[in-house]
Design a protein around this motif. Structure first.
Motif, short mmCIF file in Angstrom:
data_model
loop_
_atom_site.label_atom_id
_atom_site.label_comp_id
_atom_site.label_asym_id
_atom_site.label_seq_id
_atom_site.Cartn_x
_atom_site.Cartn_y
_atom_site.Cartn_z
N THR A 136 1.01 -1.41 -0.12
CA THR A 136 -0.09 -0.04 0.01
C THR A 136 0.90 1.26 -0.06
N LEU B 39 -3.46 0.20 -3.87
CA LEU B 39 -3.57 -0.89 -3.06
C LEU B 39 -3.22 -2.22 -4.05
N ARG C 103 -6.29 0.30 -7.44
CA ARG C 103 -6.39 -1.10 -6.87
C ARG C 103 -5.77 -1.91 -8.01
#
Length: 164
Positions: free
Chosen positions: A79, A84, A125
């Motif tokens: 992270t 992420l 992400r």
């Protein structure tokens, strides 16, 4: 199902520009290395030297199914301020792709169900299945990747190079 994805003993912070993610055995958690490229399963390029929090998930963070058995987990969570990245490390010739995706999906489901605010707080992400034996996997998996993105709201990559 719950899990403590923030256990201090499973985390490490780095600002290195290039480092590897390693996984030597099934009993020990994955770890970072910046010296011995021959043991790296995935390579992380952090050219902007962002502060990256490395979290060993498999063999460090306990995720139990309702029946008390251990849930499948991916190996690593990376992270930064806006990113992420979930990473499953493989060193296999066959069955690595579907097995890796299953492990990522199991971890993502737990993250979304128990730490949804955390999961969705990141603008970027990405999920990676990195295989030492197939670092540049070229077969197109557009359908799988689109389904993965639609279901989990995270992009799937089958490659061993991660650019932050």
């Amino acid at each position: 199902m719950s899990a403590d994805f923030f256990k201090p003993e499973c985390r490490r912070v780095t600002i290195e520009t290039i480092f590897g993610i390693c996984d030597d055995t099934n009993e020990m958690p994955a770890y970072l290395d910046s010296v011995n490229k021959s043991i790296w399963i995935a390579t992380v390029n952090n050219n902007s030297q962002k502060e990256i929090t490395f979290t060993a998930v498999d063999n460090c963070i306990e995720i139990l199914r309702e029946n008390g058995e251990m849930e499948n987990r991916c190996d690593v969570m990376l992270t930064s301020d806006i990113c992420l990245y979930l990473v499953e490390l493989k060193n296999k010739v066959s069955d690595w792709r579907s097995e890796g995706i299953d492990q990522l999906e199991a971890t993502i489901k737990v993250l979304k169900n128990t730490k949804g605010d955390f999961y969705f707080s990141f603008r970027k992400r990405k999920a990676f299945v990195a295989n030492r034996r197939h670092p540049h996997f070229v077969r197109s998996n557009t359908d799988d990747m689109e389904r993965f993105r639609d279901v989990h709201r995270i992009r799937l990559y089958l490659q061993a190079t991660i650019s932050i």
